[in-house]
Every structure is written in C-alpha cells, then in structure tokens.
Design an enzyme around this catalytic site. Structure first.
Site, PDB file in Angstrom:
ATOM      1  CG  ASP A 161      -8.461  -5.418  -3.433  1.00  0.00           C
ATOM      2  OD1 ASP A 161      -8.235  -5.063  -2.452  1.00  0.00           O
ATOM      3  OD2 ASP A 161      -9.546  -5.326  -4.143  1.00  0.00           O
ATOM      4  CG  ASP A 203      -0.752   1.202  -3.550  1.00  0.00           C
ATOM      5  OD1 ASP A 203      -2.173   1.325  -4.015  1.00  0.00           O
ATOM      6  OD2 ASP A 203      -0.535   1.834  -2.930  1.00  0.00           O
ATOM      7  CG  HIS A 259      -4.905   5.706   8.684  1.00  0.00           C
ATOM      8  ND1 HIS A 259      -4.363   7.062   8.838  1.00  0.00           N
ATOM      9  CD2 HIS A 259      -4.624   5.433   7.318  1.00  0.00           C
ATOM     10  CE1 HIS A 259      -3.827   7.405   7.695  1.00  0.00           C
ATOM     11  NE2 HIS A 259      -4.180   6.660   6.737  1.00  0.00           N
ATOM     12  N   GLY A 319       0.780  -1.362  -0.099  1.00  0.00           N
ATOM     13  CA  GLY A 319       0.034  -0.170   0.088  1.00  0.00           C
ATOM     14  C   GLY A 319       1.179   1.315  -0.006  1.00  0.00           C
ATOM     15  N   GLY A 320       2.018   0.980  -0.694  1.00  0.00           N
ATOM     16  CA  GLY A 320       3.061   2.404  -0.655  1.00  0.00           C
ATOM     17  C   GLY A 320       2.852   3.310  -1.675  1.00  0.00           C
TER      18      GLY A 320
END
Length: 459
Positions: free
Chosen positions: A324, A292, A344, A269-270
């Site tokens: 995903d 990502d 988050h 997810g960078g």
C-alpha cells in the site's frame, strides 16, 4: 480590422499529416495500402506502436480537422453538436451491451435488422435507428436498406476485444453515473473545494466513502456482485485503453538496454505486471520487481506470470511483494522505480506522500520514472518555456482535439478519484516537495515519462 482565420494553413497541415500517415501504411511490405473502412481483416500496423513522427501526424490531422470545422462552421451549429454527444455514448452502450459486433462477426454480407433484433432482443425499428446513427459515424456500415455489417471500427466492439470493456466502463456505471453528478459535486460548497479521495463525484453519486477500487474489489464485493463484475471489466478495460494510447511505448522509448547487467526495475502499482513482463522478455539485463495491492499481486504470482512468463519465475528474474504505497515503503535500493498511471489517481498531497515513500528508499543513483499524460496549455509560449514541443501554427499549440483524450482522462481522474493529470510544471513542483529533482521528460508520443533523481528535501 479583425484578424482573419488562417484556413489555408490548417488545410496545409491536414494535407501534410495525411500524407505522412498514408506513407506509413504504404511502406508496410505485407499490406502496402491504407485499408478501407469496410475492411474487417486486421492490418499488420493495427497492433504496432506509432513511431513518434507518425503519432504527431495523427495528432495534427485530428486537431487540424476539428479546428478547421470549428472555424468555418457557424458557432451554434458546432455547439449544438457538442451538446448532443451524450446520445453517442448512449448508442455506443447499446451496441456494446447487445453485442451487435459479435452477432455480425461471421456475416460479411451483413444481416437485416430484423435478424439482429431477434438475436439481441431489441425492438428492430429502434435498433435500426441506433445502428444507422453509428454508421453515420463510421462505426458499422449499412450495406443495403436496414441491412448492417461490421467494418474496421466496429471490429473493436467485439466482446473479445479489451477495448470493448473500456467502452462499457465509460458508458456504464460507475463512470457514466458519476460523470452526471460532476456539476453537483463541484457546485457543492463543501465537496467542490475538497481534494480528499472520498469527495469525488463517484462518492457523491454512489453515497460511499470508499474509493472506486475498494468498491470494485474490497469489503463490499461479497454484497455487491455487480461491483465485482465491473471491477473485472475495469481490469480488461485498462488493457484495451493502454493499447490504444500506446502505453507500451515506454518499452522502447526509454534506454533500458543501457542499464547495467542485473539492474533492478520495480514496477510499483503495476497491476499484474503487463509492462514489467514486456520489459522482462525484451531486456535480459533487467531483474524485475512487481508491487501492488495484495489482490493484484496474488493474481500476478499465481496466474498471470506462470502462464505468460514462467521462465522469469524459474530464473528468479521477477519478484512479487504487496504494497500500500501510501502506508508502506517499496523495496529499497532499486535502480528504477516505475510508476505508470499511479500518481494521476491522487491529489497533490497524496501524490507527494507516495513519491516521498519512494524517495526514502532510493539509492543516490536510483531513478523514478512516472509514466502519465503531460497536459499542455492551449496558449502558445516560447519553446524554452515548455518541456514538450508545440504543434505548428495555426493549430492550437497543444494539438487541440488531436490530444483531447488526455483532457478526457483528466476528467475521468477528477470524477472517479479526485485525482488529476498534470503539466510538466506540476510534476516538477510535487517532485521537489517529495525530495526529487527532474532529470528529463521522455516524449513517448502520447504519454510521457518524467524521470526524477534524488535531491535534498525542501526545507
């Protein structure tokens, strides 16, 4: 007799913190002084990550100053000012969208508001009222009556600075429009009690089941060029916001150099890989993976890395693979899985699913690093009950306004994603449910890195 406010204690904290920060500036050999607000030239320390003790001093200074004012000043005075803060956001939006800082860039003596008005096409008397208000908050300066110039803070309003994109993201759609509907969303008997990603204030305001990211870049992009523009703006905003929050402190705040030669770090997810590129350049012992969504990986592989670090591609030290995370498992058997500002975005159940997908491909010696804010209570507890230190009394133990940005980002997560920032107990709880156990929490000054190791799944 009621307990008396400890005014002298707050004043002492302010003096000590100010002295610490001043010493930090004066120790700089290139410019050994604290620059005045009128200075528009960058100081060498402006682009440096705060050392941990200086970061704590900044948080103490901001928190103690705000607490002192809230304590000494009549309550209705303080509360009214809080209510009026909405107009600060409105005025900041005007300055950003009119590109006032750009207009003043090569005008050290300033420009009369009539000339600024001609260039940005805003009626001059209204513009003067807006700029004077911002000057009163130390953004821009009024050098003579109705003549305005840039200053140290307004230089960050230049359109070339990524932080200006963050300002536009916050003050414009979709954030501002969504925030207006937060009360509507929370008071709705169905929406307010749902943690589904499609039931956020963003979804309520825009009448869409899509996430903000799909709104920016997904199937509606061709039909909504404004959303595409906002998506590009969001990407730039994250660069500016991360720099302001010292997000790159993970580069030096974790012992990457102690990992074995050839250790694999997967930046899950960078995005396009800002952090993994810094790791790649600094630590030659590491091999990097970047995962990502397909759009970001394509941008990283075809544009960002060939321009920023082509040697890593040539040497095979960076690999790219779309993912995903909620539907797929990341690359297996990496030494470190770094998830920066990923969890988050999610409710607890969704976050547990994502962490479980990581857990399923970990080796026994693999580690997960979750870099995010860690929220602390405003109630003082014994030191052995918390993972991070508390501020010295009489300051609120969570530093109050000194760390208010963390709570604002928590609000952003609630409004835009139905996600949340979390406490250390929250991380331990969701980690346990995903089959992970806490190793250590690394204090990076503002954000923290929660380190997990594999554990048996909870029965």
């Amino acid at each position: 007799m009621s307990e008396q406010a400890n005014i002298s204690g707050l004043v002492s904290l302010i003096a000590g913190a100010a002295g610490k920060i001043e010493s930090y500036y004066t120790a700089n050999p290139a410019k050994p002084y604290v620059p005045p607000l009128s200075d528009t030239e960058p100081h060498p320390l402006d682009s440096k990550i705060y050392p941990l003790d200086v970061r704590k001093a900044v948080q103490t200074l901001e928190g103690a100053c705000a607490q002192l004012c809230a304590t000494l000043v009549r309550p209705n005075h303080t509360v009214l000012n809080r209510h009026l803060n909405i107009y600060q956001t409105a005025y900041l939006s005007v300055a950003l969208r009119a590109q006032v800082a750009d207009i003043l860039l090569d005008e050290p003596a300033g420009l009369h508001v009539s000339e600024i008005s001609k260039r940005c096409k805003i009626e001059e008397k209204k513009l003067a009222r807006i700029l004077r208000t911002l000057c009163s908050q130390h953004i821009f300066r009024e050098v003579s009556r109705d003549t305005f110039a840039n200053n140290r803070l307004s230089m960050l309003f230049l359109s070339s600075d990524p932080l200006s994109s963050m300002g536009l993201h916050i003050s414009d759609e979709p954030t501002n429009k969504s925030a207006v509907h937060l009360a509507d969303t929370l008071l709705d008997p169905e929406w307010g009690f749902s943690d589904a990603p499609g039931r956020s204030s963003f979804n309520y305001a825009f009448g869409t089941p899509d996430s903000m990211f799909r709104y920016f870049e997904g199937r509606k992009q061709k039909d909504n060029p404004k959303a595409a523009e906002q998506g590009a703006q969001f990407g730039r905003a994250m660069i500016g916001g991360n720099a302001a929050c010292d997000a790159s402190a993970i580069i030096t705040g974790y012992p990457w150099g102690e990992l074995s030669q050839g250790a694999t770090v997967n930046d899950v997810g960078g995005g396009v890989g800002h952090i993994s590129m810094e790791l790649c350049k600094r630590y030659k012992n590491l091999n990097l993976k970047l995962q990502d969504l397909p759009e970001r990986i394509e941008q990283a592989e075809k544009d960002f890395w060939p321009k920023g670090c082509p040697e890593a591609i040539a040497d095979g030290r960076i690999g790219f693979k779309p993912i995903d995370l909620l539907a797929e498992k990341p690359i297996a058997h990496c030494d470190i899985y770094l998830l920066k500002n990923v969890i988050h975005l999610m409710s607890d159940e969704v976050a547990i699913k994502a962490l479980s997908n990581v857990r399923s491909v970990m080796s026994p010696t693999s580690r997960v690093l979750v870099q995010e804010f860690i929220l602390q209570s405003a109630v003082r507890v014994s030191d052995d009950e918390i993972a991070l230190g508390q501020a010295d009394p009489p300051l609120l133990p969570n530093y109050g306004v000194g760390r208010i940005r963390q709570y604002y980002f928590d609000a952003i997560m609630m409004v835009l994603q139905n996600g949340q920032e979390r406490s250390s107990d929250d991380f331990i709880r969701i980690g346990k449910r995903a089959g992970l156990e806490l190793v250590k929490i690394w204090d990076l000054g503002e954000t923290s890195a929660v380190e997990f190791a594999p554990a048996g799944l909870e029965k």
